[in-house]
Scaffold this motif. Structure first.
Motif, PDB file in Angstrom:
ATOM      1  N   ALA A  65       0.677 -29.443 -57.903  1.00 22.52           N
ATOM      2  CA  ALA A  65       0.069 -28.712 -59.012  1.00 22.52           C
ATOM      3  C   ALA A  65      -0.070 -29.569 -60.261  1.00 22.52           C
ATOM      4  N   ASN A  66       0.867 -30.491 -60.486  1.00 23.81           N
ATOM      5  CA  ASN A  66       0.801 -31.360 -61.669  1.00 23.81           C
ATOM      6  C   ASN A  66       0.415 -32.783 -61.292  1.00 23.81           C
ATOM      7  N   ARG A  92      -1.026 -14.340 -65.287  1.00 23.05           N
ATOM      8  CA  ARG A  92      -1.411 -13.156 -64.526  1.00 23.05           C
ATOM      9  C   ARG A  92      -2.816 -13.274 -63.935  1.00 23.05           C
ATOM     10  N   ASN A  93      -3.647 -14.210 -64.423  1.00 20.77           N
ATOM     11  CA  ASN A  93      -4.968 -14.400 -63.829  1.00 20.77           C
ATOM     12  C   ASN A  93      -4.930 -15.290 -62.592  1.00 20.77           C
ATOM     13  N   ALA A  94      -3.753 -15.791 -62.227  1.00 22.60           N
ATOM     14  CA  ALA A  94      -3.498 -16.545 -60.993  1.00 22.60           C
ATOM     15  C   ALA A  94      -4.115 -17.935 -60.992  1.00 22.60           C
ATOM     16  N   GLN A  95      -4.815 -18.331 -62.025  1.00 19.83           N
ATOM     17  CA  GLN A  95      -5.411 -19.666 -62.062  1.00 19.83           C
ATOM     18  C   GLN A  95      -4.679 -20.615 -62.995  1.00 19.83           C
ATOM     19  N   LEU A  96      -3.984 -20.075 -63.974  1.00 22.53           N
ATOM     20  CA  LEU A  96      -3.291 -20.901 -64.955  1.00 22.53           C
ATOM     21  C   LEU A  96      -1.815 -21.011 -64.595  1.00 22.53           C
ATOM     22  N   LEU A  97      -1.299 -22.235 -64.610  1.00 24.35           N
ATOM     23  CA  LEU A  97       0.106 -22.492 -64.290  1.00 24.35           C
ATOM     24  C   LEU A  97       0.715 -23.325 -65.403  1.00 24.35           C
ATOM     25  N   LEU A  98       1.910 -22.934 -65.842  1.00 21.05           N
ATOM     26  CA  LEU A  98       2.641 -23.756 -66.802  1.00 21.05           C
ATOM     27  C   LEU A  98       3.758 -24.492 -66.087  1.00 21.05           C
ATOM     28  N   ALA A  99       4.059 -25.681 -66.573  1.00 20.36           N
ATOM     29  CA  ALA A  99       5.154 -26.498 -66.041  1.00 20.36           C
ATOM     30  C   ALA A  99       5.822 -27.199 -67.212  1.00 20.36           C
ATOM     31  N   PHE A 116      -2.077 -26.131 -66.196  1.00 14.05           N
ATOM     32  CA  PHE A 116      -2.965 -26.614 -65.135  1.00 14.05           C
ATOM     33  C   PHE A 116      -3.789 -25.454 -64.585  1.00 14.05           C
ATOM     34  N   GLN A 117      -5.032 -25.764 -64.224  1.00 16.96           N
ATOM     35  CA  GLN A 117      -5.890 -24.797 -63.543  1.00 16.96           C
ATOM     36  C   GLN A 117      -5.753 -25.021 -62.045  1.00 16.96           C
ATOM     37  N   THR A 152      -6.768 -29.158 -62.069  1.00 22.59           N
ATOM     38  CA  THR A 152      -7.129 -29.834 -63.314  1.00 22.59           C
ATOM     39  C   THR A 152      -6.142 -29.512 -64.427  1.00 22.59           C
ATOM     40  N   LYS A 153      -5.768 -30.554 -65.163  1.00 26.66           N
ATOM     41  CA  LYS A 153      -4.912 -30.361 -66.336  1.00 26.66           C
ATOM     42  C   LYS A 153      -5.764 -29.830 -67.485  1.00 26.66           C
TER      43      LYS A 153
END
Length: 554
Positions: A245-246, A262-269, A279-280, A287-288
């Motif tokens: 993911a990163n 909650r939109n399932a496309q955005l991830l935080l790390a 990240f998308q 993509t970052k």
């Protein structure tokens, strides 16, 4: 241009015909009364005229193909002999466009096809080209082969027929490779032609019934969409490894928090390198989007508010940070008024996005408003606090710590409504509640995880539903997926110490973790809102990404 060329060719033909007429007259003057020569000249004349007419037709046909027909027939469907009415001179001036017959035949074929019923065409299209008679006779054992066990509908199912085997393979292929929605044929678009014969009274009655159904829907708060009832089978979980993911910006230190928006496309790390990265997630490029550097706070934990508006970040500091996703603004909050805690590194966010519960010293729990960022209330339990978990949509809070008991707090009255001993636990290190609030899991420093029915626990029953003993070191993190069919537990003190538990049967999936891949030291994980993705953060600074094939949506 074509009309001018036509007049020119017509004049040329008239001149030629006059010369041809003169020639036989001259010959008749020279050759007195030779009938045989006269017949030969007439035949020659007719042959020449036919050749000219053929050339004219070819020229017009070529013009029609290149530029479109300039001489449209008066009526379609006439035979050639009806169109060629007139004397010999008129036949020289006009001709029949024979390409119209070809066009008309195409229209007639389309009309014939349109007269066929939709059911007849569907039957023709659905008819297979070839059918294997041996499929009905053959039987396949789908329980003996590991890769075929996913085709079972029941846990004890083994033998199926060949045709059933083929249909299940096709269904499995469709599940793993879903088609594009706009390319699917909507079966509801079929028109019932019999509705044309209904009377006005029947139409009015149907309209009234429809209005009544709408009123019934508006009077209830039940789900209007029927959710998928497919059950996850125990034993093996189908998954595939995706790009990290990163991958575009790995961390320089251990990953302490990963979470899907909650939109399932955005991830935080986040991790100890003091960077918050977004990240998308698509499983291919990941993509970052953005990264934020906090100069004075190595990040121990970060979490989205459930409404998706903010990110709460904390470390081993007296203060914490709030990042507004809409305004892209970072706010530093704290220290908390009247408190001298040196660390706010451990916290939980309520499901209604109203409160943040921080773990304090000496058994204190601090409740902070997400709007005002002010201390709202304080709770006190015996011993030390090490773990928190919300329930009942944020109206209740569970806490555990050094006394081996699980506390239930009513946040409406800010009182302890129940406390009970976690069986076999000395020091509680992790708590997690299922999305529906029916179950909760309690982990200890010995690696034991107890799964309880929350209502039975509040009623006085101390016996857990199941005790998981697959970890041998301290339980650091636990997480239920969105439909409570999977519970993930991990320990950061041992390599690849991450287990996935099938909740309906309370058994561990035997093919996880991957036998030929190292997860390093797992420290945190999260499931996407639809269950399709699972992200695992480890001590090597990577966020491993997996796709769970049972769930079609991220």
């Amino acid at each position: 241009m074509s009309l001018i060329s036509q007049n020119a060719r017509t004049k040329a033909k008239k001149t030629q015909r006059e010369e041809d007429i003169k020639e036989p007259l001259n010959h008749e003057e020279v050759e007195d009364g030779k009938d045989s020569d006269d017949e030969a000249l007439k035949a020659k004349k007719r042959k020449r005229e036919q050749s000219e007419m053929q050339q004219v037709r070819e020229m017009k046909k070529l013009e029609s193909f290149l530029f479109g027909s300039l001489y449209s027939p008066v009526e379609f469907g006439k035979e050639d002999n009806e169109a060629e009415i007139g004397d010999k001179k008129s036949s020289d001036l006009f001709f029949t466009d024979r390409s119209a017959n070809n066009v008309l035949s195409i229209y007639e074929e389309d009309a014939d096809i349109s007269e066929e019923s939709d059911d007849d065409r569907a039957a023709v299209q659905r008819k297979p080209v070839w059918v294997d008679d041996e499929e009905e006779k053959a039987t396949i054992n789908i329980a003996n082969v590991n890769r075929l066990r996913k085709l079972r509908k029941e846990e004890d199912e083994d033998l199926i027929s060949g045709s059933e085997y083929v249909s299940r393979l096709r269904a499995q292929h469709v599940k793993l490779n879903p088609g594009t929605d706009w390319a699917q044929i909507d079966s509801r678009s079929k028109i019932d032609r019999s509705s044309d014969d209904e009377s006005d009274e029947e139409n009015e009655a149907a309209l009234n019934q429809g209005n009544k159904d709408v009123d019934d829907i508006l009077r209830t708060n039940e789900d209007l969409v029927v959710k998928s009832s497919s059950k996850l089978l125990p034993g093996h979980v189908e998954y595939s490894k995706l790009v990290d993911a990163n991958i575009q910006d790995p961390s320089n230190g251990p990953i302490n928090s990963v979470q899907f928006h909650r939109n399932a496309q955005l991830l935080l790390a986040t991790g100890l390198d003091r960077k918050l990265r977004f990240f998308q997630i698509d499983g291919k490029r990941n993509t970052k989007i953005q990264s934020i550097f906090l100069e004075d706070c190595p990040i121990r934990k970060a979490a989205f508010l459930p409404d998706g508006s903010q990110v709460i970040l904390s470390g081993r500091r007296k203060f914490f940070y709030s990042f507004d996703l809409v305004k892209a603004k970072v706010d530093k909050v704290g220290p908390l008024v009247g408190r001298e805690e040196k660390s706010l590194e451990n916290f939980e966010v309520s499901p209604d996005s109203k409160l943040v519960a921080f773990v304090g010293n000496e058994g204190y729990i601090f409740l902070v408003s997400t709007k005002t960022k002010q201390l709202v209330s304080t709770l006190k339990m015996n011993g030390t606090v090490r773990s928190l978990a919300f329930a009942e949509d944020g109206q209740q809070l569970l806490s555990g710590g050094g006394d081996g008991q699980v506390y239930h707090w009513d946040l409406r009255t800010m009182t302890c409504m129940h406390k009970g001993v976690d069986e076999g636990c000395i020091n509680s290190t992790a708590l997690s509640t299922s999305p529906g609030g029916k179950l909760f899991a309690a982990g200890s420093d010995s690696g034991i995880v107890n799964i309880y029915n929350r209502e039975e626990f509040l009623g006085g029953k101390r016996k857990p539903i199941k005790t998981i003993e697959n970890l041998t070191t301290k339980v650091d993190f636990m997480k239920f997926n969105h439909d409570s069919q999977i519970l993930a537990i991990c320990s950061g003190m041992k390599k690849s110490s991450l287990k996935l538990i099938h909740i309906p049967s309370y058994t561990v999936f035997s093919n996880w973790p991957p036998p030929n891949a190292s997860l390093s030291y797992p420290r945190c994980l999260d499931f996407s809102p639809g269950g399709g993705f699972m992200a695992v953060g480890n001590s090597a600074g990577k966020v491993l990404l997996y796709k769970l094939h049972h769930y079609q949506h991220a």
